[in-house]
Design a protein around this motif. Sequence first.
Motif, PDB file in Angstrom:
ATOM      1  N   UNK A 196       6.355   6.598   9.630  1.00  0.00           N
ATOM      2  CA  UNK A 196       6.964   6.967  10.915  1.00  0.00           C
ATOM      3  C   UNK A 196       5.929   7.515  11.888  1.00  0.00           C
ATOM      4  N   UNK A 197       5.021   6.652  12.301  1.00  0.00           N
ATOM      5  CA  UNK A 197       3.963   7.036  13.220  1.00  0.00           C
ATOM      6  C   UNK A 197       3.500   5.767  13.938  1.00  0.00           C
ATOM      7  N   UNK A 198       3.068   5.936  15.189  1.00  0.00           N
ATOM      8  CA  UNK A 198       2.598   4.781  15.959  1.00  0.00           C
ATOM      9  C   UNK A 198       1.183   4.451  15.524  1.00  0.00           C
ATOM     10  N   UNK A 199       0.998   3.340  14.826  1.00  0.00           N
ATOM     11  CA  UNK A 199      -0.366   2.951  14.437  1.00  0.00           C
ATOM     12  C   UNK A 199      -0.883   1.926  15.438  1.00  0.00           C
ATOM     13  N   UNK A 200      -2.189   1.926  15.609  1.00  0.00           N
ATOM     14  CA  UNK A 200      -2.818   1.016  16.568  1.00  0.00           C
ATOM     15  C   UNK A 200      -3.554  -0.091  15.834  1.00  0.00           C
ATOM     16  N   UNK A 201      -3.395  -1.303  16.356  1.00  0.00           N
ATOM     17  CA  UNK A 201      -4.081  -2.458  15.773  1.00  0.00           C
ATOM     18  C   UNK A 201      -4.680  -3.285  16.909  1.00  0.00           C
ATOM     19  N   UNK A 202      -5.728  -4.053  16.607  1.00  0.00           N
ATOM     20  CA  UNK A 202      -6.285  -4.946  17.630  1.00  0.00           C
ATOM     21  C   UNK A 202      -5.243  -5.987  18.041  1.00  0.00           C
TER      22      UNK A 202
ATOM     23  N   UNK B 179       0.859  -1.190   0.000  1.00  0.00           N
ATOM     24  CA  UNK B 179       0.000   0.000   0.000  1.00  0.00           C
ATOM     25  C   UNK B 179       0.894   1.238   0.000  1.00  0.00           C
ATOM     26  N   UNK B 180       0.829   1.985  -1.080  1.00  0.00           N
ATOM     27  CA  UNK B 180       1.668   3.175  -1.226  1.00  0.00           C
ATOM     28  C   UNK B 180       2.794   2.913  -2.211  1.00  0.00           C
ATOM     29  N   UNK B 181       2.686   3.536  -3.395  1.00  0.00           N
ATOM     30  CA  UNK B 181       3.705   3.308  -4.421  1.00  0.00           C
ATOM     31  C   UNK B 181       4.462   4.603  -4.699  1.00  0.00           C
ATOM     32  N   UNK B 182       4.907   5.248  -3.627  1.00  0.00           N
ATOM     33  CA  UNK B 182       5.811   6.392  -3.766  1.00  0.00           C
ATOM     34  C   UNK B 182       7.224   5.877  -3.945  1.00  0.00           C
ATOM     35  N   UNK B 183       8.202   6.691  -3.573  1.00  0.00           N
ATOM     36  CA  UNK B 183       9.603   6.275  -3.705  1.00  0.00           C
ATOM     37  C   UNK B 183       9.895   5.019  -2.894  1.00  0.00           C
ATOM     38  N   UNK B 184       9.469   5.022  -1.626  1.00  0.00           N
ATOM     39  CA  UNK B 184       9.750   3.877  -0.761  1.00  0.00           C
ATOM     40  C   UNK B 184       9.031   2.627  -1.265  1.00  0.00           C
TER      41      UNK B 184
ATOM     42  N   UNK C 259       2.946   4.439   3.161  1.00  0.00           N
ATOM     43  CA  UNK C 259       2.230   5.688   2.881  1.00  0.00           C
ATOM     44  C   UNK C 259       2.739   6.770   3.839  1.00  0.00           C
ATOM     45  N   UNK C 260       2.430   8.042   3.573  1.00  0.00           N
ATOM     46  CA  UNK C 260       2.836   9.095   4.516  1.00  0.00           C
ATOM     47  C   UNK C 260       2.223   8.874   5.902  1.00  0.00           C
ATOM     48  N   UNK C 261       2.877   9.444   6.917  1.00  0.00           N
ATOM     49  CA  UNK C 261       2.471   9.242   8.314  1.00  0.00           C
ATOM     50  C   UNK C 261       0.982   9.528   8.533  1.00  0.00           C
ATOM     51  N   UNK C 262       0.495  10.607   7.948  1.00  0.00           N
ATOM     52  CA  UNK C 262      -0.889  11.001   8.256  1.00  0.00           C
ATOM     53  C   UNK C 262      -1.934  10.097   7.602  1.00  0.00           C
ATOM     54  N   UNK C 263      -1.515   9.258   6.664  1.00  0.00           N
ATOM     55  CA  UNK C 263      -2.453   8.342   6.016  1.00  0.00           C
ATOM     56  C   UNK C 263      -2.369   6.941   6.604  1.00  0.00           C
ATOM     57  N   UNK C 264      -1.383   6.688   7.455  1.00  0.00           N
ATOM     58  CA  UNK C 264      -1.079   5.312   7.872  1.00  0.00           C
ATOM     59  C   UNK C 264      -2.203   4.651   8.677  1.00  0.00           C
ATOM     60  N   UNK C 265      -2.739   5.361   9.685  1.00  0.00           N
ATOM     61  CA  UNK C 265      -3.751   4.718  10.534  1.00  0.00           C
ATOM     62  C   UNK C 265      -4.991   4.332   9.726  1.00  0.00           C
ATOM     63  N   UNK C 266      -5.401   5.195   8.822  1.00  0.00           N
ATOM     64  CA  UNK C 266      -6.573   4.901   7.991  1.00  0.00           C
ATOM     65  C   UNK C 266      -6.371   3.661   7.144  1.00  0.00           C
ATOM     66  N   UNK C 267      -5.195   3.571   6.546  1.00  0.00           N
ATOM     67  CA  UNK C 267      -4.854   2.436   5.698  1.00  0.00           C
ATOM     68  C   UNK C 267      -4.790   1.150   6.524  1.00  0.00           C
ATOM     69  N   UNK C 268      -4.208   1.252   7.712  1.00  0.00           N
ATOM     70  CA  UNK C 268      -4.105   0.090   8.603  1.00  0.00           C
ATOM     71  C   UNK C 268      -5.494  -0.368   9.032  1.00  0.00           C
ATOM     72  N   UNK C 269      -6.367   0.577   9.366  1.00  0.00           N
ATOM     73  CA  UNK C 269      -7.741   0.237   9.752  1.00  0.00           C
ATOM     74  C   UNK C 269      -8.453  -0.500   8.617  1.00  0.00           C
TER      75      UNK C 269
END
Lengths: 217, 217
Positions: A178-184, A89-94, A153-163
């Motif tokens: 580079x952000x702490x995402x939460x998962x069950x 998920x996320x096809x930028x440079x990384x 994906x960028x940090x601000x999109x990560x939690x949404x994508x993970x959800x």
Amino acid sequence: MESKKTGISITTIHRLSYYSRALVESGELVFISSQELARLTGLGDALVRRDLSYFGRFGVPGKGYPVAELKERISGILGTNRKWNIALIGLGNLGSALFRYKGFERQGFEITAIFDNDPGKIGKSKAGIEIRGIDWLEREVRKKKIEMVIVAVPADAAQGVVDTAVGAGIKAILNFAPVKVRVPGAVNLVNIDFTVELERLSCLATGKMAGGEIKRA
Amino acid sequence: MESKKTGISITTIHRLSYYSRALVESGELVFISSQELARLTGLGDALVRRDLSYFGRFGVPGKGYPVAELKERISGILGTNRKWNIALIGLGNLGSALFRYKGFERQGFEITAIFDNDPGKIGKSKAGIEIRGIDWLEREVRKKKIEMVIVAVPADAAQGVVDTAVGAGIKAILNFAPVKVRVPGAVNLVNIDFTVELERLSCLATGKMAGGEIKRA
């Protein structure tokens, strides 16, 4: 930092990865000694012996460990004795770098679906894989039997994508944002944080210690 | 997996990084309890207390640890209480992602030189930094007081690039190339191997264990 699920520590898992690679490199050997495995991995001989002792006493005195069996046991623990279908998920440079990363497929990891939110990328193909919008995730997970996702994906999109991934039934996530995402609790999450790795390097390079020895814990 | 230089384990360094981040996130707190630090990092309360006990008894009963002093001690160990000038070698997809990576500069890591072997890139600028051929490395290291390099080149180019960096006096290398590079004992090397991280994830997701519990080692 230790998995509650397996009781196996992260550093042990890392060493198993190195053993696994060393066994592949060892070529045509039928038996391998702990000394040889220590030499190939750069790890200490005593540490290698201790790790191998956990597999039970299947070493042969004077010969060492049977390579084929050792490979099989380790890949069984690492889960690399099978194929994993992965969604990127996320096809930028990384993401692009990860897609072309050598070494994934050798260990059974195959990126079979790609998602991005850029309308300029959606609908195009990359090495035969059609790039989709994230709204296709659940369908693709089902259709392609995807069990793992890589989040780049960028940090601000990560939690949404993970959800969204968790909602689609994904139980294993490798997160580069580079952000702490939460998962069950039932979902396995591994974060790769480049800053943490740079801090590890600056810590080693600094070599300073505040207030005595901080030993492994 | 444990640094011989500091006696500090990799997992401890990682936890220090998380504490450091949590202390920044904690905002305006003057004191922080181990429980609060455990909550912010997602680590166990007992583990946090044990880690902090290594800093000596500077916690205040009923209040917790003074945030400013804790920050200072941790950043002193991590080497993030100063600025590091970094050279990025390899400006492909991964290198470009690393160059734009948020979070490095916040911790004092600044990429101030870029190297690539592509004649189409050499001489161009990226955010004000002129991209150079690797033959400029020694000059740039001296001129820009560079102490760290990030290696983001293909596997087959990595050892050559690392040798050049070591020859230029670099003592700290973060290597992303999926290959075992060799450095002299005085040089600090941290490898980030994406396949190892995926194996960690598949290991957790598999949750299987061969022959009993493999505990941290």
